[in-house]
Write a protein that holds these residues in place. Structure first.
Motif, PDB file in Angstrom:
ATOM      1  N   UNK A 331     113.072  22.284 -65.687  1.00  0.00           N
ATOM      2  CA  UNK A 331     113.093  23.704 -65.230  1.00  0.00           C
ATOM      3  C   UNK A 331     112.439  24.660 -66.310  1.00  0.00           C
ATOM      4  N   UNK A 332     111.824  25.808 -65.612  1.00  0.00           N
ATOM      5  CA  UNK A 332     111.380  26.715 -66.328  1.00  0.00           C
ATOM      6  C   UNK A 332     112.336  27.622 -67.299  1.00  0.00           C
ATOM      7  N   UNK A 333     112.125  27.916 -68.350  1.00  0.00           N
ATOM      8  CA  UNK A 333     113.032  28.621 -69.271  1.00  0.00           C
ATOM      9  C   UNK A 333     113.065  30.252 -69.099  1.00  0.00           C
ATOM     10  N   UNK A 334     114.199  31.015 -68.874  1.00  0.00           N
ATOM     11  CA  UNK A 334     114.126  32.365 -68.513  1.00  0.00           C
ATOM     12  C   UNK A 334     115.188  32.757 -69.623  1.00  0.00           C
ATOM     13  N   UNK A 335     114.516  34.041 -70.515  1.00  0.00           N
ATOM     14  CA  UNK A 335     115.446  34.620 -71.411  1.00  0.00           C
ATOM     15  C   UNK A 335     115.749  35.921 -70.857  1.00  0.00           C
ATOM     16  N   UNK A 336     117.069  36.138 -70.657  1.00  0.00           N
ATOM     17  CA  UNK A 336     117.519  37.427 -70.193  1.00  0.00           C
ATOM     18  C   UNK A 336     118.187  38.308 -71.347  1.00  0.00           C
ATOM     19  N   UNK A 337     117.359  39.559 -71.282  1.00  0.00           N
ATOM     20  CA  UNK A 337     117.963  40.475 -72.508  1.00  0.00           C
ATOM     21  C   UNK A 337     118.338  41.710 -71.785  1.00  0.00           C
ATOM     22  N   UNK A 338     119.891  41.879 -72.468  1.00  0.00           N
ATOM     23  CA  UNK A 338     120.323  43.219 -71.573  1.00  0.00           C
ATOM     24  C   UNK A 338     121.594  43.470 -72.629  1.00  0.00           C
ATOM     25  N   UNK A 339     121.753  44.718 -72.880  1.00  0.00           N
ATOM     26  CA  UNK A 339     123.240  44.890 -73.700  1.00  0.00           C
ATOM     27  C   UNK A 339     124.291  44.962 -72.921  1.00  0.00           C
ATOM     28  N   UNK A 347     122.847  37.669 -63.909  1.00  0.00           N
ATOM     29  CA  UNK A 347     121.835  37.222 -63.765  1.00  0.00           C
ATOM     30  C   UNK A 347     121.637  35.555 -64.179  1.00  0.00           C
ATOM     31  N   UNK A 348     122.452  35.018 -65.053  1.00  0.00           N
ATOM     32  CA  UNK A 348     122.687  33.666 -65.352  1.00  0.00           C
ATOM     33  C   UNK A 348     123.227  32.911 -64.060  1.00  0.00           C
ATOM     34  N   UNK A 349     124.242  33.597 -63.626  1.00  0.00           N
ATOM     35  CA  UNK A 349     124.744  33.028 -62.387  1.00  0.00           C
ATOM     36  C   UNK A 349     123.761  32.793 -61.166  1.00  0.00           C
ATOM     37  N   UNK A 350     122.981  34.005 -61.106  1.00  0.00           N
ATOM     38  CA  UNK A 350     121.877  33.892 -59.849  1.00  0.00           C
ATOM     39  C   UNK A 350     120.840  32.965 -59.968  1.00  0.00           C
ATOM     40  N   UNK A 351     120.592  32.597 -61.552  1.00  0.00           N
ATOM     41  CA  UNK A 351     119.401  31.808 -61.756  1.00  0.00           C
ATOM     42  C   UNK A 351     119.679  30.248 -62.295  1.00  0.00           C
ATOM     43  N   UNK A 355     116.843  27.392 -62.935  1.00  0.00           N
ATOM     44  CA  UNK A 355     116.186  27.579 -63.925  1.00  0.00           C
ATOM     45  C   UNK A 355     117.039  27.223 -65.478  1.00  0.00           C
ATOM     46  N   UNK A 356     116.344  27.257 -66.519  1.00  0.00           N
ATOM     47  CA  UNK A 356     117.349  26.866 -67.696  1.00  0.00           C
ATOM     48  C   UNK A 356     117.452  28.491 -68.283  1.00  0.00           C
ATOM     49  N   UNK A 357     118.547  29.074 -68.519  1.00  0.00           N
ATOM     50  CA  UNK A 357     118.727  30.450 -68.578  1.00  0.00           C
ATOM     51  C   UNK A 357     119.272  30.517 -70.097  1.00  0.00           C
ATOM     52  N   UNK A 376     109.334  30.635 -70.893  1.00  0.00           N
ATOM     53  CA  UNK A 376     108.430  30.816 -69.775  1.00  0.00           C
ATOM     54  C   UNK A 376     108.327  32.248 -69.236  1.00  0.00           C
ATOM     55  N   UNK A 377     109.545  33.089 -69.371  1.00  0.00           N
ATOM     56  CA  UNK A 377     109.583  34.433 -68.832  1.00  0.00           C
ATOM     57  C   UNK A 377     110.902  34.931 -69.463  1.00  0.00           C
ATOM     58  N   UNK A 378     110.452  36.292 -69.734  1.00  0.00           N
ATOM     59  CA  UNK A 378     111.599  37.245 -70.380  1.00  0.00           C
ATOM     60  C   UNK A 378     111.904  38.320 -69.445  1.00  0.00           C
ATOM     61  N   UNK A 379     113.220  38.562 -68.858  1.00  0.00           N
ATOM     62  CA  UNK A 379     113.534  39.599 -68.092  1.00  0.00           C
ATOM     63  C   UNK A 379     114.251  40.496 -69.343  1.00  0.00           C
TER      64      UNK A 379
END
Length: 451
Positions: A331-339, A347-351, A355-357, A376-379
Motif C-alpha cells: 500500500x502507498x503511504x499517505x499523510x493527512x495534515x489538518x488541524x 480522509x482516513x475513513x475515505x482512504x 492506502x496506509x494512512x 508517498x504523498x502528503x495531503x
C-alpha cells in the motif's frame, strides 16, 4: 455545602505513607467543594485549588510507584498505566471543559465528581491490590492494541452518526458518576454456546438531549419516555455497528436489555471485571462510557505465546508472513495534515481501504511524522494556526531528503492568488475540501496511477 467526602477506615491499605497522602487528597477535594460554593473570586480560587490538587496527585503517583518498585510489586506497569491515564487524559480533558465554560457550576461538579470517584475507586481496588488485599480491576482488560482499535472505531461512529467530535479520555473508567446519567445494559448470547457478551453504555443526560433529541426535533431540556426509547434503539444500532468492526465467532444475538439505576449499575460493574471500560468526552455535548464484559475475549489472545521451544520457528513464520503480505498488497503511504479532527478522520475513513494512512494535526507534527515514516504523498491543509500549509511546505522543500515528497494542498479556498503564492514550492496539486468524497478519492487514485 452539601457534599463532603469522609475518609473511612476501609480506604486504608495499611501503608502509612500512601494512606496519609490519600487523606490529604480527600481534604483537597473537600476544599474544592467549598470553593465551588463561594461567589467571590470563584474562578481564581478554583484554578489555584486545582493546581494544588494536581501537584499533590502527581507527586503521590510518583511516590506510590517508587514504593511498588521497592517491594517488587508485579502489577507496577499496569498501575503506572492507570496513573498516566488519569494524569495525561482525564485531568486535561476536565480542565479544558472548565476553561471552556468559565468554571461553571456544572463543569466544577464534573471535575470534582470524576476526581473523587476515581480516587475512591482506585484506592479500594488498585491500591489495595498492592498489599494483596484485593485483586486489581484492570488486570482483565483487552490488550492495548485492541483497546486502541476500539477507541478509534467508537470515535469515528460518533462522528458518522451524530456529527460530534469525541475524545477518549480514559481506558480505565471505574464507574464514576458524571452529571445526571442514563445506564443502559445490553446482554448478548451465542446461539449454540454458553458465551455471553455484556455491553453497558453510560450517557450523560444532556448528551442524549443534544444528539438523539435533536435528530428527532425534540425541543426539551429533560428526558421523557419517547426520548429514552429512541435512545435505546439508537444505542442498539451503535453497539451493533461497533460489533461489526470486531466480528465474533460464533455470532451473537441480543438476549436481554435493562435500564439501570446508578446503584444497580455499580453492583454489576463491581461484580464483574470489564474487558473494555472507556470514557469519552464530546466537548460541550456531554460524556459517555462504553464498557464490555466478556472474559472469553481474552481466551483468543493476540498471537501464539513465544516459548523457548518455539521462538525460532514462530519468529521465522512471522517474518515470512509479513513479507508475503507486503508483496501481496504493497500500500502507498499517505499523510493527512489538518488541524480539524473531523477532516483528518474523514480522509482516513475515505482512504484507508486502499492506502496506509497516517494523520498529523499540525505542520510541526507533520515534519516529525515524515521523519519517522516517509509517505508517498502528503495531503496538506493550507489554513492552519501557527504554522500554515505554505510554511510547512517551505520546511519540507528546505530539507534535501524531503524536497521530492509530493504534496497536494487540501484547501477550502477557490482563489487563484493562494495557488500562485505556493507555485514556486512545486505542489503536486490542489483538492477542494467541499468536493464530494468520491471525487477526492478519484483524484488521489489518479495521482498514483499517473506515477
Amino acid at each position: 455545602m452539601d457534599t463532603q467526602f469522609e475518609w473511612r477506615e476501609e480506604y486504608s491499605i495499611g501503608v502509612d505513607s500512601i494512606d496519609q497522602e490519600h487523606k490529604r487528597l480527600f481534604r483537597i477535594i473537600n476544599k474544592l467543594f467549598d470553593f465551588k460554593e463561594e461567589e467571590k473570586d470563584n474562578q481564581w480560587t478554583c484554578q489555584e485549588g486545582i493546581k494544588y490538587f494536581k501537584g499533590h496527585a502527581v507527586k503521590h503517583f510518583a511516590d506510590e510507584e517508587a514504593y511498588m518498585a521497592s517491594i517488587g510489586y508485579e502489577g507496577l506497569e499496569q498501575h503506572r498505566r492507570i496513573h498516566q491515564d488519569f494524569r495525561k487524559n482525564i485531568l486535561p480533558a476536565l480542565e479544558q471543559e472548565l476553561e471552556r465554560t468559565d468554571y461553571s457550576q456544572e463543569s466544577m461538579e464534573h471535575f470534582l465528581g470524576i476526581c473523587a470517584g476515581w480516587l475512591v475507586g482506585h484506592t479500594l481496588t488498585e491500591d489495595k491490590a498492592i498489599t494483596g488485599a484485593e485483586m486489581g480491576t484492570w488486570e482483565h482488560l483487552l490488550p492495548q492494541e485492541e483497546l486502541e482499535a476500539m477507541k478509534k472505531v467508537i470515535v469515528q461512529l460518533v462522528f458518522d452518526m451524530f456529527r460530534l467530535e469525541s475524545q477518549a479520555i480514559s481506558e480505565s473508567y471505574a464507574g464514576e458518576k458524571f452529571g445526571r446519567g442514563v445506564y443502559y445494559r445490553l446482554v448478548y448470547g451465542a446461539r449454540q454456546e454458553e458465551k455471553r457478551l455484556e455491553v453497558i453504555l453510560v450517557f450523560e443526560e444532556k448528551l442524549l438531549i443534544n444528539t438523539v433529541g435533536k435528530i428527532l426535533g425534540i425541543k426539551t431540556n429533560k428526558l421523557d419516555a419517547m426520548l429514552v426509547n429512541a435512545a435505546r434503539y439508537t444505542a442498539r444500532q451503535f453497539v451493533g455497528r461497533v460489533m461489526e468492526h470486531f466480528p465474533n465467532d460464533p455470532p451473537y444475538e441480543l438476549k436481554e436489555e435493562n435500564l439501570l439505576s446508578y446503584e444497580q449499575f455499580r453492583k454489576v460493574f463491581e461484580r464483574e471485571k470489564p474487558q473494555v471500560s472507556l470514557l469519552f468526552n464530546t466537548g460541550g455535548a456531554g460524556y459517555f462510557s462504553y464498557c464490555v464484559i466478556a472474559p472469553h475475549l481474552l481466551e483468543k489472545g493476540v498471537g501464539t505465546p513465544l516459548e523457548m521451544e518455539n521462538s525460532m520457528d514462530e519468529v521465522e513464520k512471522y517474518l515470512m508472513k509479513r513479507e508475503e503480505q507486503e508483496k501481496a498488497s504493497p500500500k502507498k503511504k499517505i499523510l493527512v495534515v489538518d488541524d480539524s479532527l473531523t477532516i483528518r478522520h474523514g480522509m482516513k475513513q475515505l482512504l484507508e481501504g486502499d492506502y496506509e494512512v497516517a494523520l498529523a494535526e499540525s505542520g510541526v507534527a507533520a515534519i516529525r511524522t515524515i521523519t519517522l515514516n516517509r509517505p508517498d504523498l502528503v495531503l496538506l491543509d493550507y489554513e492552519m494556526p501557527i504554522v500554515d500549509g505554505k510554511q510547512t511546505l517551505e520546511m519540507l522543500r528546505s530539507e534535501k531528503s524531503f524536497e521530492d515528497i509530493p504534496v497536494i494542498f487540501l484547501t477550502g479556498r477557490r482563489d487563484t492568488t493562494t495557488m500562485i503564492q505556493v507555485m514556486p514550492l512545486k505542489p503536486a496539486g490542489y483538492l477542494l475540501k467541499d468536493s464530494k468524497p468520491a471525487d477526492l478519492k478519484k483524484e488521489i487514485d489518479a495521482f498514483f496511477a499517473s506515477k
